[in-house]
Design a protein around this motif. Structure first.
Motif, PDB file in Angstrom:
ATOM      1  N   ARG A 131       0.849  -1.191   0.000  1.00  0.00           N
ATOM      2  CA  ARG A 131       0.000   0.000   0.000  1.00  0.00           C
ATOM      3  C   ARG A 131       0.881   1.236   0.000  1.00  0.00           C
ATOM      4  O   ARG A 131       1.978   1.226   0.556  1.00  0.00           O
ATOM      5  CB  ARG A 131      -0.918   0.039   1.228  1.00  0.00           C
ATOM      6  CG  ARG A 131      -2.082  -0.931   1.109  1.00  0.00           C
ATOM      7  CD  ARG A 131      -3.034  -0.862   2.294  1.00  0.00           C
ATOM      8  NE  ARG A 131      -4.142  -1.762   2.063  1.00  0.00           N
ATOM      9  CZ  ARG A 131      -5.411  -1.394   1.893  1.00  0.00           C
ATOM     10  NH1 ARG A 131      -5.720  -0.107   1.948  1.00  0.00           N
ATOM     11  NH2 ARG A 131      -6.352  -2.267   1.664  1.00  0.00           N
ATOM     12  N   THR A 189      -5.900   4.403   4.205  1.00  0.00           N
ATOM     13  CA  THR A 189      -6.189   3.920   2.848  1.00  0.00           C
ATOM     14  C   THR A 189      -7.316   2.897   2.823  1.00  0.00           C
ATOM     15  O   THR A 189      -7.469   2.160   1.840  1.00  0.00           O
ATOM     16  CB  THR A 189      -4.924   3.296   2.220  1.00  0.00           C
ATOM     17  OG1 THR A 189      -4.468   2.211   3.054  1.00  0.00           O
ATOM     18  CG2 THR A 189      -3.818   4.329   2.072  1.00  0.00           C
ATOM     19  N   SER A 190      -8.100   2.816   3.876  1.00  0.00           N
ATOM     20  CA  SER A 190      -9.220   1.877   3.923  1.00  0.00           C
ATOM     21  C   SER A 190     -10.398   2.534   4.634  1.00  0.00           C
ATOM     22  O   SER A 190     -10.290   3.652   5.133  1.00  0.00           O
ATOM     23  CB  SER A 190      -8.819   0.588   4.655  1.00  0.00           C
ATOM     24  OG  SER A 190      -8.665   0.841   6.047  1.00  0.00           O
ATOM     25  N   ASP A 191     -11.503   1.819   4.687  1.00  0.00           N
ATOM     26  CA  ASP A 191     -12.690   2.315   5.387  1.00  0.00           C
ATOM     27  C   ASP A 191     -12.722   1.892   6.849  1.00  0.00           C
ATOM     28  O   ASP A 191     -13.689   2.172   7.553  1.00  0.00           O
ATOM     29  CB  ASP A 191     -13.960   1.809   4.684  1.00  0.00           C
ATOM     30  CG  ASP A 191     -14.116   2.413   3.290  1.00  0.00           C
ATOM     31  OD1 ASP A 191     -13.665   3.560   3.092  1.00  0.00           O
ATOM     32  OD2 ASP A 191     -14.669   1.734   2.410  1.00  0.00           O
ATOM     33  N   TYR A 192     -11.688   1.217   7.305  1.00  0.00           N
ATOM     34  CA  TYR A 192     -11.648   0.767   8.696  1.00  0.00           C
ATOM     35  C   TYR A 192     -11.296   1.924   9.624  1.00  0.00           C
ATOM     36  O   TYR A 192     -10.408   2.733   9.333  1.00  0.00           O
ATOM     37  CB  TYR A 192     -10.605  -0.338   8.882  1.00  0.00           C
ATOM     38  CG  TYR A 192     -10.960  -1.627   8.178  1.00  0.00           C
ATOM     39  CD1 TYR A 192     -11.898  -2.501   8.713  1.00  0.00           C
ATOM     40  CD2 TYR A 192     -10.348  -1.967   6.969  1.00  0.00           C
ATOM     41  CE1 TYR A 192     -12.225  -3.685   8.061  1.00  0.00           C
ATOM     42  CE2 TYR A 192     -10.672  -3.138   6.314  1.00  0.00           C
ATOM     43  CZ  TYR A 192     -11.614  -3.997   6.862  1.00  0.00           C
ATOM     44  OH  TYR A 192     -11.940  -5.162   6.211  1.00  0.00           O
TER      45      TYR A 192
END
Length: 266
Positions: A98, A154-157
């Protein structure tokens, strides 16, 4: 400029060593012992990647007793992690890369294994050296901090849904792990620390273009003893001291001695 956790750790530890290593590229030969350790680590990581991809590894580990002990031991203590549940919908990716743009820099991470479902995401990292005595050392290491930070960015977490676990395959009598959870407070602190460190790097790079070297650090216990640039830095320290001594001496030469000044009759 692309930066990894290795860049950040070295930059935070010794800016001058960062300069010599990554900018001047003054690499030095590594010892046969270091080469062997690196080779073992690389082989183990490739083997775990093959296993995750479902490729056969039996012939490889049968020919290498040490690798067989490491893999068998790790699978034995963490079957729920290393053996996927076919009835559970989970994302799994080995050597997962990532990147994150942060100001003028591109931050890059590579997770040995990323496991994620609808509620949680966990980063796994294989270590082929013994488990460290102090957990706090790993908590403050930029690998832990950067890996968690980049996944959250870089995520929805949410940060609270993310964790990172190190697995130390050499630990006896069986592999051991250290797990680090995450939260919004740690995330914000990492953002501030990253911003401060990279602002310093930008300043040092601008000064370097004008001929000024990155700062020397005050020698810390154990940090300089085995550094390949120790002699180079010692010479720089001596030059700095000599320059300071000359400056003081020059100032002293210009200061008149009052005892030698003759009185002027009025």
């Amino acid at each position: 400029m692309r930066l990894s956790q290795g860049h950040l750790n070295l930059l935070a530890t010794c800016p001058r060593k960062y300069q010599h290593t990554f900018i001047d590229q003054l690499g030095s030969p590594i010892t046969p012992e270091q080469q062997e350790k690196q080779a073992w680590g690389t082989r183990f990581h490739l083997l775990m990647q093959q296993r995750e991809l479902g490729l056969p590894i039996e012939s490889i580990i049968q020919a290498d007793a040490q690798l067989q002990r490491w893999v068998t031991g790790l699978v034995g203590v963490a079957p729920d992690i290393l053996t996927p549940d076919p009835n559970r919908e989970t994302f799994r990716d080995s050597e997962h890369c990532r990147t994150l743009v942060f100001g003028d820099y591109l931050l890059t991470v590579i997770y040995d294994l990323l496991i994620a479902d609808i509620n949680f995401a966990q980063i796994l990292d294989w270590k082929t050296y013994p488990k460290p005595q102090k957990r706090q050392w790993l908590a403050q290491n930029w690998q832990t901090r950067l890996y968690l930070y980049v996944l959250a960015e870089t995520s929805d977490y949410a940060p609270e849904q993310i964790s990172m676990s190190y697995w130390f395959v050499q630990s006896q009598p069986e592999p051991k792990s250290l797990k680090f959870t995450y939260n919004a407070g740690l995330h914000e602190q990492t953002r501030r620390d990253l911003s401060g460190l990279l602002n310093q790097l930008t300043d040092w790079l601008q000064r370097y273009e004008k001929g000024e070297e990155f700062p020397l650090v005050v020698e810390k216990a154990g940090n300089c003893d085995f550094c390949q640039y120790a002699v180079r830095c010692d010479i720089a320290w001596q030059c700095d001291r000599t320059a300071q001594t000359r400056e003081v001496a020059t100032d002293a030469d210009w200061m008149p001695n009052l005892a030698n000044i003759q009185e002027v009759s009025l």
